[in-house]
Design an enzyme around this catalytic site. Structure first.
Site, PDB file in Angstrom:
ATOM      1  N   CYS A  67     -31.215  -9.953  19.203  1.00 43.09           N
ATOM      2  CA  CYS A  67     -31.431 -11.121  18.595  1.00 43.09           C
ATOM      3  C   CYS A  67     -31.154 -12.372  19.396  1.00 43.09           C
ATOM      4  CB  CYS A  67     -31.093 -11.105  17.130  1.00 43.09           C
ATOM      5  SG  CYS A  67     -29.049 -11.445  16.862  1.00 43.09           S
ATOM      6  N   HIS A 107     -26.350 -12.869  13.426  1.00 44.01           N
ATOM      7  CA  HIS A 107     -27.685 -12.811  13.847  1.00 44.01           C
ATOM      8  C   HIS A 107     -28.138 -14.248  14.187  1.00 44.01           C
ATOM      9  CE1 HIS A 107     -31.904 -11.622  13.787  1.00 44.01           C
ATOM     10  NE2 HIS A 107     -32.231 -12.841  12.955  1.00 44.01           N
ATOM     11  N   ASP A 122     -38.609 -16.207  13.793  1.00 44.64           N
ATOM     12  CA  ASP A 122     -37.768 -15.184  14.190  1.00 44.64           C
ATOM     13  C   ASP A 122     -38.563 -14.066  14.803  1.00 44.64           C
ATOM     14  OD1 ASP A 122     -35.635 -13.046  14.540  1.00 44.64           O
ATOM     15  OD2 ASP A 122     -34.831 -13.496  12.396  1.00 44.64           O
TER      16      ASP A 122
END
Length: 256
Positions: A67, A107, A122
């Protein structure tokens, strides 16, 4: 040498103009071209999170990332196109433990403002990616990967999801606050350090690669290969030789 914009568009085969309206196309192309993968973490080969470092790793060397690499790369790209974007830290909900991850806010996601509204974008949530901007207003968004929504909480917001072919009920993906904006590279590097070294990190144990396909996604580990097509997963056991072959044929990557 080609510009960052040109390299990015070439990597994901993006041929349409980049605007807020075309973000679903961009996110789908991104998800099919760039895998979520942790091979450098397993190999203890730290990646650079600067724009130049991510360009070299993902756009030139054709690797993927986790991420804090994938969403940071996308953030740099959207920023170049003048979109109002910020990086925000979030805490993953551990489904097995039925509690928030003990690694904390590790994250990284993107907060985007457009015409007075705010959205989560995302591209770095593994097989759980929404494939479209998610409004903080709570509207349910349906994509090829399932249903997604942002739910307000006392401390901020939660991303909730129902993956196609997997979830019957809503489950929590992660929690975040608009106040948790990432403003300094050292914050990203601290998250990277936790994910690479913490005993509770799910990404420093064994290889994991996943990416979208035209009608689902594929997932590769050292011991198995799973193809999910129209929501139906077919998993098979593999050996070391098959792992190396699939790494190259399916993910276009070499074993470290």
């Amino acid at each position: 040498m080609q510009s960052f914009k040109a390299l990015f568009k070439q990597r994901i085969n993006m041929n349409v103009e980049v605007t807020f309206e075309t973000l679903p196309i961009l996110l789908q192309q991104f998800a099919q071209a760039i895998p979520f993968e942790n091979l450098r973490i397993i190999d203890k080969n730290k990646s650079l999170l600067s724009k130049e470092g991510l360009q070299e790793k993902i756009l030139i060397r054709n690797e993927g990332g986790v991420c804090y690499e994938l969403n940071t790369l996308l953030y740099y790209f959207l920023e170049e196109y003048g979109l109002d974007v910020s990086l925000v830290s979030a805490c993953i909900y551990d489904q097995q433990a039925n509690n928030w991850s003990v690694t904390g806010n590790t994250h990284v996601t993107i907060l985007l403002k457009h015409h007075g509204e705010e959205f989560i974008v995302d591209a770095g949530f593994g097989a759980n990616i929404p494939l479209t901007p998610l409004p903080l207003s709570g509207e349910v968004m349906t994509t090829a990967n399932g249903q997604f929504r942002i739910k307000p909480t006392e401390k901020g917001y939660m991303l909730e999801l129902k993956l196609a072919g997997r979830d019957d009920d809503w489950r929590i993906g992660y929690g975040f606050s608009e106040n948790n904006r990432i403003t300094d590279m050292t914050e990203l590097e601290q998250m990277q350090q936790i994910i690479e070294t913490h005993s509770a990190s799910p990404f420093n144990k064994s290889p994991l690669l996943t990416k979208r396909t035209a009608d689902g996604h594929v997932t590769l580990t050292a011991a198995s290969f799973t193809v999910s097509s129209t929501g139906v997963p077919i998993k098979r056991t593999i050996d070391e030789k098959e792992y190396a072959e699939l790494l190259q044929s399916t993910f276009r990557m070499q074993r470290p």
